[in-house]
Design a protein around this motif. Structure first.
Motif, mmCIF file in Angstrom:
data_model
loop_
_atom_site.group_PDB
_atom_site.id
_atom_site.type_symbol
_atom_site.label_atom_id
_atom_site.label_comp_id
_atom_site.label_asym_id
_atom_site.label_seq_id
_atom_site.Cartn_x
_atom_site.Cartn_y
_atom_site.Cartn_z
ATOM 1 N N VAL A 1 0.850 -1.189 0.000
ATOM 2 C CA VAL A 1 0.000 0.000 0.000
ATOM 3 C C VAL A 1 0.887 1.242 0.000
ATOM 4 O O VAL A 1 1.595 1.510 0.972
ATOM 5 C CB VAL A 1 -0.941 0.000 1.217
ATOM 6 N N ASP A 2 0.835 1.984 -1.078
ATOM 7 C CA ASP A 2 1.674 3.165 -1.228
ATOM 8 C C ASP A 2 1.037 4.393 -0.592
ATOM 9 O O ASP A 2 1.734 5.292 -0.123
ATOM 10 C CB ASP A 2 1.933 3.422 -2.719
ATOM 11 N N LEU A 3 -0.286 4.427 -0.592
ATOM 12 C CA LEU A 3 -1.007 5.549 0.014
ATOM 13 C C LEU A 3 -2.329 5.052 0.561
ATOM 14 O O LEU A 3 -3.081 4.356 -0.132
ATOM 15 C CB LEU A 3 -1.249 6.657 -1.019
ATOM 16 N N GLN A 4 -2.617 5.403 1.799
ATOM 17 C CA GLN A 4 -3.880 5.046 2.421
ATOM 18 C C GLN A 4 -4.287 6.183 3.345
ATOM 19 O O GLN A 4 -3.458 7.016 3.730
ATOM 20 C CB GLN A 4 -3.752 3.742 3.203
ATOM 21 N N PHE A 5 -5.544 6.208 3.689
ATOM 22 C CA PHE A 5 -6.064 7.301 4.502
ATOM 23 C C PHE A 5 -6.592 6.775 5.830
ATOM 24 O O PHE A 5 -7.364 5.815 5.872
ATOM 25 C CB PHE A 5 -7.168 8.044 3.749
#
Length: 430
Positions: free
Chosen positions: A306-310
């Motif tokens: 996962v390179d970007l998660q919120f």
């Protein structure tokens, strides 16, 4: 039970230091009377234009919520410094790595199990996030947004010109490298002057040869890195024979430039390097394939994390508004826009168009044959990238693995104790 009583401790918040400069302007919220203010801080400065567009469109379509998105150059330092000041934003955009693990362990993130948007996320990436918990936790603490993929980038035009075939096993890969060398062409390029680039082939090989949960197994005392990483180390070392004479002469930018200029047929790096390569040679036809470290092709996996998660911060006072922001981010057109601009892999289910540079790994993405980057579990204090670089320079596998095991126990002492306590407490449940 296993949360730290003081959030500051777990973050290793060493950062005391640079705060005065960093804090200037951070955490300020625009004042729009009658609107709920939501602030999002995300750590991908290369995607700042994408997020500026998202912010503008969100605010143009919402009368009751005002969104501010900050994209600082050193977001993790900024965030940790703000946490010291108890000035957390409402939402953070971070990677799925050990920082995320620390945030969960610090009890800083909201359990968003009730967020309906999670139903649209691929299970493989939800599982990757779950595995990052030091000890199993109840709840969900992030919405995986986009991933990247690491393996081998290759010059598609060069492969077509010489009739080279994509390898599916380790023996085929080594044979291909030798075939390319016989044509007077350098098979591989490295950027090993920058220590972090040493992790790219290491991770791509490790997902094929070591258990995905090897770090967890070591923490439980079930195995050692000396047992699990020997073949990984030996095969990473074997790649040096097919790269430049001095594999440590070029940094990341230099290696990207060399590959872009046709100085090698392949480059052992992730999809995240493609935008950099295209700045040098916009017309270069790049594709990628999974690092085939195993001789059983069915056991090979795509190295994808996962390179970007919120994540919504636990102290966020406007959960429903934060969820509305997440809904907007997950709109198909916004996901696709991010994919187009960053050459990323979607964590959301759907009929998204992937960049042609991912043609060779699409089947792995569609089938969920993926495993997370091993270094996402390594503590930063251990400097594994530098350890790998030193090992590749000296070539002593035994010394490297012994140090890996010793340093792991040193830098993960508290986590190992937590795992031991957790295992004892839950022994009757097995």
């Amino acid at each position: 039970m296993y949360k730290k009583s003081n959030r500051i401790i777990c973050m290793g918040l060493m950062l005391c230091m640079t705060s005065a400069m960093i804090l200037g302007g951070c955490g300020q919220k625009s004042e729009n009377s009658g609107k709920i203010e939501i602030e999002l801080v995300q750590y991908k400065p290369e995607a700042v234009k994408t997020f500026e567009k998202i912010e503008e469109e969100f605010n143009a379509t919402h009368d009751d919520i005002h969104l501010t998105i900050e994209s600082p150059n050193d977001a993790m330092t900024v965030l940790k410094t703000r946490f010291i000041r108890e000035d957390a934003p409402d939402i953070i955009g971070i990677g799925g790595d050990v920082n995320f693990s620390n945030f969960i362990d610090s009890d800083m993130l909201m359990d968003i199990s009730d967020y309906e948007g999670l139903d649209s996320i691929k299970q493989a990436y939800l599982d990757i996030d779950k595995a990052l918990e030091f000890v199993p936790e109840d709840g969900v603490y992030a919405v995986p947004y986009v991933a990247n993929a690491a393996g081998v980038l290759y010059n598609r035009a060069m492969f077509e010109e010489y009739g080279w075939e994509i390898p599916e096993t380790w023996d085929e890969f080594i044979s291909l490298c030798e075939q390319i060398q016989s044509e007077g062409i350098q098979p591989l390029y490295f950027g090993f002057k920058d220590t972090w680039t040493c992790l790219a082939p290491w991770n791509a090989i490790a997902v094929d040869l070591a258990p995905a949960d090897v770090c967890s197994q070591v923490n439980k005392g079930e195995t050692t890195f000396s047992d699990e990483y020997r073949e990984v180390a030996e095969k990473t070392q074997a790649l040096l024979a097919y790269g430049p004479k001095d594999p440590f002469a070029y940094d990341y930018n230099g290696a990207c430039t060399a590959f872009a200029n046709g100085e090698s047929a392949m480059y052992t790096i992730g999809s995240y390097a493609i935008p950099q390569i295209h700045t040098v040679n916009p017309d270069m036809d790049i594709d990628s394939f999974v690092m085939p470290a195993n001789n059983d092709a069915s056991e090979n996996k795509l190295n994808s994390g996962v390179d970007l998660q919120f994540s919504v911060m636990k102290d966020c006072e406007n959960k429903e508004a934060a969820y509305e922001v997440l809904n907007f981010l997950l709109k198909d057109e916004n996901v696709q826009s991010y994919l187009d601009e960053q050459k990323a892999v979607p964590c959301k289910e759907g009929d998204f168009e992937l960049a042609s540079t991912l043609d060779g790994v699409k089947s792995f993405i569609e089938e969920g044959r993926m495993a997370d980057y091993q270094d996402h579990y390594y503590p930063s204090e251990m400097s594994v990238d530098a350890q790998i670089q030193t090992f590749l320079m000296k070539g002593d596998v035994d010394a490297f693995l012994t140090k890996f095991d010793t340093d792991w126990k040193r830098y993960n002492r508290d986590i190992i104790r937590k795992v031991e306590d957790y295992e004892k407490e839950h022994a009757d449940e097995d």
